[in-house]
Design a protein around this motif. Structure first.
Motif, mmCIF file in Angstrom:
data_model
loop_
_atom_site.group_PDB
_atom_site.id
_atom_site.type_symbol
_atom_site.label_atom_id
_atom_site.label_comp_id
_atom_site.label_asym_id
_atom_site.label_seq_id
_atom_site.Cartn_x
_atom_site.Cartn_y
_atom_site.Cartn_z
ATOM 1 N N ASP A 164 0.806 -1.219 0.000
ATOM 2 C CA ASP A 164 0.000 0.000 0.000
ATOM 3 C C ASP A 164 0.836 1.266 0.000
ATOM 4 O O ASP A 164 0.299 2.363 -0.146
ATOM 5 C CB ASP A 164 -0.935 0.017 1.228
ATOM 6 N N TYR A 165 2.133 1.120 0.183
ATOM 7 C CA TYR A 165 2.981 2.310 0.284
ATOM 8 C C TYR A 165 4.367 1.942 -0.196
ATOM 9 O O TYR A 165 4.866 0.847 0.106
ATOM 10 C CB TYR A 165 3.023 2.775 1.741
ATOM 11 N N LEU A 225 8.482 3.408 -1.029
ATOM 12 C CA LEU A 225 9.480 4.406 -0.664
ATOM 13 C C LEU A 225 10.762 4.161 -1.454
ATOM 14 O O LEU A 225 11.056 3.034 -1.849
ATOM 15 C CB LEU A 225 9.806 4.330 0.837
ATOM 16 N N ILE A 270 0.702 -3.183 5.074
ATOM 17 C CA ILE A 270 0.269 -3.068 6.469
ATOM 18 C C ILE A 270 -0.557 -4.271 6.933
ATOM 19 O O ILE A 270 -0.286 -4.806 7.986
ATOM 20 C CB ILE A 270 -0.495 -1.743 6.707
ATOM 21 N N ARG A 304 5.595 -1.520 1.488
ATOM 22 C CA ARG A 304 4.976 -1.875 2.772
ATOM 23 C C ARG A 304 3.613 -2.519 2.530
ATOM 24 O O ARG A 304 2.869 -2.091 1.650
ATOM 25 C CB ARG A 304 4.807 -0.620 3.614
ATOM 26 N N GLY A 309 2.465 -5.217 8.850
ATOM 27 C CA GLY A 309 2.647 -4.034 9.672
ATOM 28 C C GLY A 309 3.427 -2.991 8.922
ATOM 29 O O GLY A 309 3.334 -2.881 7.697
ATOM 30 N N ASN A 310 4.224 -2.223 9.633
ATOM 31 C CA ASN A 310 4.919 -1.117 8.994
ATOM 32 C C ASN A 310 6.294 -1.500 8.487
ATOM 33 O O ASN A 310 7.033 -0.659 8.018
ATOM 34 C CB ASN A 310 5.038 0.059 9.976
ATOM 35 N N LYS A 311 6.650 -2.781 8.541
ATOM 36 C CA LYS A 311 7.990 -3.126 8.090
ATOM 37 C C LYS A 311 8.055 -3.029 6.579
ATOM 38 O O LYS A 311 7.056 -3.151 5.880
ATOM 39 C CB LYS A 311 8.396 -4.519 8.549
ATOM 40 N N LEU A 312 9.246 -2.753 6.083
ATOM 41 C CA LEU A 312 9.455 -2.564 4.656
ATOM 42 C C LEU A 312 10.164 -3.775 4.056
ATOM 43 O O LEU A 312 11.031 -4.377 4.679
ATOM 44 C CB LEU A 312 10.314 -1.322 4.412
ATOM 45 N N THR A 313 9.777 -4.086 2.832
ATOM 46 C CA THR A 313 10.474 -5.073 2.029
ATOM 47 C C THR A 313 11.278 -4.322 0.992
ATOM 48 O O THR A 313 10.725 -3.503 0.242
ATOM 49 C CB THR A 313 9.478 -6.031 1.350
#
Lengths: 118, 114
Positions: free
Chosen positions: B31-32, B34, B95, B93, B99-103
């Protein structure tokens, strides 16, 4: 301090020894993450703490790896019986609690702890 | 299972020209997204992000484009400067799932030449 602080910045250890790496997150950040980057590779997720919730340990590569966090402050990553393949830079990061899907909050990284196992 | 892929390990661009870094993903629940920049011997630093409900986000010389149907995003840097030379990581991410961890992807080494 203003940023994520990690110590030690460099560590050389003998194979089979245990090491502890420390992370001080940004004050007020409820989420804390550990990643590692081995030479020539990308960032590999290890573990994620969010407030008082059970940590997400799904990225820990073996039971030699463990991490603890006291409340919403310092975290320690422990590697027992180190192996040469554990040599990497271990990166800690922190963020505020996510506000929900589709909205972001930035994850801020520390400088990393460079671990060399000889 | 590499959910975030950066297929170009390196990119070389002349100063003043546009740099385009690409990233593909497989998880439709992301969903997000970076982008991070990393200099040698330093931790990654946040550059720009985009929500999956948008298709473009711009910040100065940096623009991120998201094509959800193609599961593809790109980072445009224009004009490129020598100080932009670094490794760029795409991250995503999920969620509900994570959760808020990034791949993270495996990174693209950008070199901006004079």
């Amino acid at each position: 301090g203003a940023g994520v602080s990690q110590s030690p910045s460099n560590k050389v250890t003998e194979k089979g020894k245990d090491v502890e790496l420390r992370c001080d997150p940004i004050s007020g950040h409820t989420a804390l993450y550990w990643y590692r980057q081995r030479l020539g590779q990308g960032l590999e997720f290890l573990i994620y703490f969010q407030g008082n919730s059970a940590p997400d340990k799904s990225g820990l590569p073996s039971d030699r790896f463990s991490a603890e966090r006291t409340g919403e402050s310092v975290s320690t990553l422990t590697i027992q019986r180190t192996q040469q393949e554990d040599s990497a830079v271990y990166l800690c990061a922190s963020s505020l609690r996510p506000t929900g899907p589709y909205s972001g909050n930035t994850i801020y990284f520390g400088e990393g702890s460079w671990l060399t196992v000889v | 299972d590499q959910q975030v892929k950066q297929n170009s390990p390196s990119l070389s661009v002349q100063e003043g020209r546009i740099s385009i870094l690409n990233c593909d993903y497989t998880n439709s629940m992301f969903d997000y997204f970076l982008w991070y920049k990393k200099y040698p011997a330093e931790g990654p630093t946040f550059l720009i992000s985009i929500s999956s409900i948008k298709d473009k986000n711009e910040d100065g010389r940096f623009t991120v484009f998201l094509n959800k149907s193609a599961k593809h995003l790109s980072l445009h840097i224009v004009p490129s400067q020598p100080g932009d030379s670094a490794v760029y990581f795409c991250a995503a991410r999920d969620i509900p799932g994570g959760g808020n961890k990034l791949t993270f992807g495996t990174g693209t080494q950008l070199k901006v030449e004079l």
